[in-house]
Design a protein around this motif. Structure first.
Motif: not given
Length: 737
Positions: A289, A243, A291, A161-162, A309, A306, A240-241, A311
């Motif tokens: 995340d 999407d 990641s 993902y990163s 991306g 993941s 947190g994350y 969630a």
């Protein structure tokens, strides 16, 4: 716990009259019994790998003679007079996509005589076999070798993902992940039974796939959501994350068990979602995340979600799909909870709240019940779907005396965790996993003193979560399993299916009583002779006053797995359950593929002199199998072997049609361990078996290596597939004469 015949008939409420109404085929051999009675057999005898009480083979000598040699077949092996039609297999065209991989639960909704919609779950990727078979089945190639080489330096996995979007490695991983996620999710196909009695596809405009990436490139195919979880999805300033999709959701994956509602929709359970996205969440219910979940080819394409991306808090739900609506790509009902869903049973009775039962298939997972706020007006009304948008989710607490109660998973519910000393632990490490605060995520608690300290710090579930009242409720539902641990729900033995009989009694398949890294089951409830029992049970739960909204219930052990010499019925790891219209229970098993036909040496000790574990003893049971268990008549309470699955597969589904003439089944992951069977290869293995009285003997067993099912042609790739099982003469599955 084991039952003799009299105990079982009393358990069912049956009596002397039960035998009189049985019209099954008579079996010629005498039974070993203390009282004489007319024996019956529901279908021609199919001998399995081990002696069973239902074989009617009397005495050690005769049993040893019958079972000293056994040949395993790479096919769906049925009793004489039965056959199956292969309806669809991995790679076949479905709408604008394809039939997915590792088909699981099947829902059949009739649209007319001998025709209807079949809704199929696609659970996961068997990595090695999928990779080896992909070029021949799907066509084309994937950059598997290139990615594997790139990942060697990082122990076979990476935070894809990163990686920058223009990184060639990320682009290669994305190509693999998209194909893997395309093979997961849900499928709808239209089928009919032709004049010859065979089932075939009709390819209607409603045929479609709902994949792991549905909606990613086409917003019209995004999934919807209901209930308090949406308050977390749409809140601003998440811990947190985010999407960016609000209360809409990209796809569905890891779809395992499921159910069919009385109003004609299918429910699909997202089980091991943690294989694709992070499972832990923040205190406000938002996601970690992406990641946090690495991509790995070697681990069955885990982390593919993941990479995209996705969630994590949007997966692990129960998904409802209307197969007849070609524009319906699914709704996730957050009031039903987010956990490793396997099993769902719907109880809809006029004038009463809707009840939906489900189980969390992990070691130490819980049994749940959702009760709607409003009442059912008509069980067949599609408006009942709206009842799942408002209600309360409860977790079961089993008491050792056969009683139990339901604990509400609500902000004002007291924190009262189960103590580690009360559960079985892997390698003498009993533990309970609880929400970690304030950091978010979870913490493993191994001592009773630490449990007491946790309970002293947090009085109610609401204190463990953050946000407004509705956001706290949503966060609890998003973190259901760990909230249930904190509330003191009983840790169970992997509830893999739930089904209701005609009287509203709930039957639950607890597949495995062994502990593991996720936790372990209650010692007081899930043990045999005070010890863990790998082979599992089927429980029966009865709500107080038979009320779906009752807060108390009673429970009993309906059936126990294991060898007959040890008090079992001859199966291991019961999984999906299905009642036919005559009230008979059908069950399929789910033994780990690595244990299928694993040799058991003389003395049942290994080369180091250690006693073979229960887990490894599952090799005795051969391939996964299908069983028939009458609940009335003169064979009530017995278990009859009906079929064996192909090599290294798990038979899933099942679904019996209303006329009792067809059982739809899905063969999942044939060839999962050894892949494509090359040149019809097999090997001979030795097993120390037991007669029903416990006498040891050695069995020589020929075992195919890998699979070529369903084509059964040498060197063909194995393909997960859906079949329709029926009698050749198209009589009912169990003939009434």
């Amino acid at each position: 716990m084991t039952f003799n015949r009299r105990q079982f008939l009393a358990f069912l409420g049956a009596g002397a009259g039960a035998a009189a109404v049985s019209n099954l085929v008579r079996f010629p051999f005498a039974r070993e019994a203390t009282v004489a009675h007319a024996a019956t057999l529901p279908f021609p005898q199919l001998l399995g790998t081990m002696p069973l009480m239902t074989d009617e083979i009397e005495g050690d000598k005769a049993q040893i003679s019958a079972y000293s040699n056994f040949t395993v077949i790479d096919d769906l092996t049925l009793p004489e007079g039965y056959t199956y039609d292969t309806i669809a297999a991995w790679g076949d065209k479905v709408g604008d996509s394809r039939f997915g991989y590792n088909n699981d639960y099947l829902s059949y909704v009739e649209t007319g005589p001998d025709e209807g919609f079949l809704t199929i779950n696609f659970e996961y990727i068997s990595g090695d076999t999928w990779v080896a078979s992909y070029p021949q089945v799907i066509g084309g190639s994937l950059p598997i070798a290139e990615v594997q080489a790139a990942l060697e330096a990082s122990e076979g996995e990476t935070d894809a993902y990163s990686l920058p979007d223009d990184d060639p490695l990320k682009q290669q991983i994305m190509a693999i992940a998209k194909e893997a996620l395309t093979d997961l999710g849900v499928g709808v196909i239209s089928i009919k039974r032709n004049k010859q009695g065979r089932w075939e596809r009709t390819f209607s405009d409603a045929d479609r796939r709902i994949t792991g990436i549905s909606g990613l490139d086409n917003p019209a195919r995004l999934l919807k959501a209901t209930g308090p979880g949406t308050a977390v999805f749409t809140k601003s300033n998440k811990q947190g994350y985010d999407d960016g999709f609000g209360d809409k959701i990209v796809g569905t994956f890891q779809n395992c068990a499921g159910g069919t509602t009385p109003w004609g929709t299918a429910l699909s359970a997202e089980e091991n979602f943690q294989s694709q996205v992070p499972e832990p969440v923040m205190a406000d219910g938002s996601s970690f995340d992406p990641s946090g979940k690495n991509f790995s080819i070697a681990s069955d394409m885990n982390g593919s979600g993941s990479v995209m991306g996705l969630a994590g808090n949007k997966y692990g739900w129960m998904v409802e799909v209307d197969p007849a609506d070609p524009d319906d790509y699914g709704t996730k009902h957050t009031w039903l909870g987010r956990f490793r869903h396997e099993a769902v049973a719907v109880r809809a009775e006029t004038g009463k709240p809707l009840a939906v039962y489900s189980g969390c298939d992990r070691r130490g997972g819980h049994l749940y019940k959702f009760v709607s706020t409003n009442e059912v007006k008509s069980p067949t009304d599609k408006a009942n779907s709206g009842l799942m948008a408002d209600g309360t989710l409860y977790a079961a607490k089993f008491n050792a005396d056969g009683t139990g109660e339901w604990i509400a998973l609500a902000p004002d519910t007291p924190v009262n965790p189960v103590r580690p000393s009360e559960v079985f632990g892997s390698e003498d490490n009993p533990h309970v996993i609880l929400p970690l605060r304030p950091e978010g995520g979870t913490v493993e608690v191994t001592s009773d003193a630490d449990i007491d300290a946790f309970a002293a710090q947090y009085a109610t579930l609401g204190e463990l979560y953050e946000g407004s009242d509705i956001e706290k409720q949503g966060a609890i539902l998003i973190d259901t399993h760990y909230a249930a641990n904190a509330a003191g729900a009983t840790t169970t033995a992997r509830p893999e299916d739930t089904d209701l009989d005609a009287n509203g009694n709930l039957f639950v398949a607890f597949t495995s009583g062994s502990p593991g890294g996720d936790g372990g089951p209650s010692k007081a409830v899930f043990s045999k002779d005070g010890e863990p029992w790998e082979y599992g049970w089927i429980f029966k739960l009865t709500e107080a006053s038979s009320d779906p909204a009752a807060m108390q219930f009673t429970w009993e052990k309906f059936a126990v797995g294991g060898e007959p010499a040890e008090g079992g019925l001859g199966f291991a790891n019961p999984d999906n359950l299905e009642f036919d219209r005559s009230g008979n229970l059908w069950m399929v098993t789910d033994m780990s593929t690595s244990r299928h036909n694993k040799a058991v040496p003389a003395g049942r000790v290994d080369e180091e002199g250690e006693v073979i574990s229960q887990s490894s003893l599952r090799g005795l049971f051969g391939n996964n199998s299908i069983w028939y268990m009458p609940t009335s008549g003169d064979r009530a309470g017995e278990a009859f072997l009906f079929a064996f699955g192909p090599m290294e597969s798990e038979m899933t589904g099942p679904f019996v049609t209303a006329d009792n003439r067809t059982m739809f089944l899905a063969a999942q992951h044939p060839g999962e361990r050894n892949g494509i069977r090359q040149d019809m290869a097999s090997e001979v293995r030795e097993f120390e078996m037991r007669t029903t009285s416990g006498k040891a003997f050695m069995q020589t067993r020929e075992v195919p290596l890998g699979s070529n099912w369903p084509s059964k042609q040498a060197n063909d790739p194995p393909r997960p597939a859906v079949v329709a099982v029926r009698r050749i003469n198209n009589d009912p599955l169990v003939v009434v004469t």
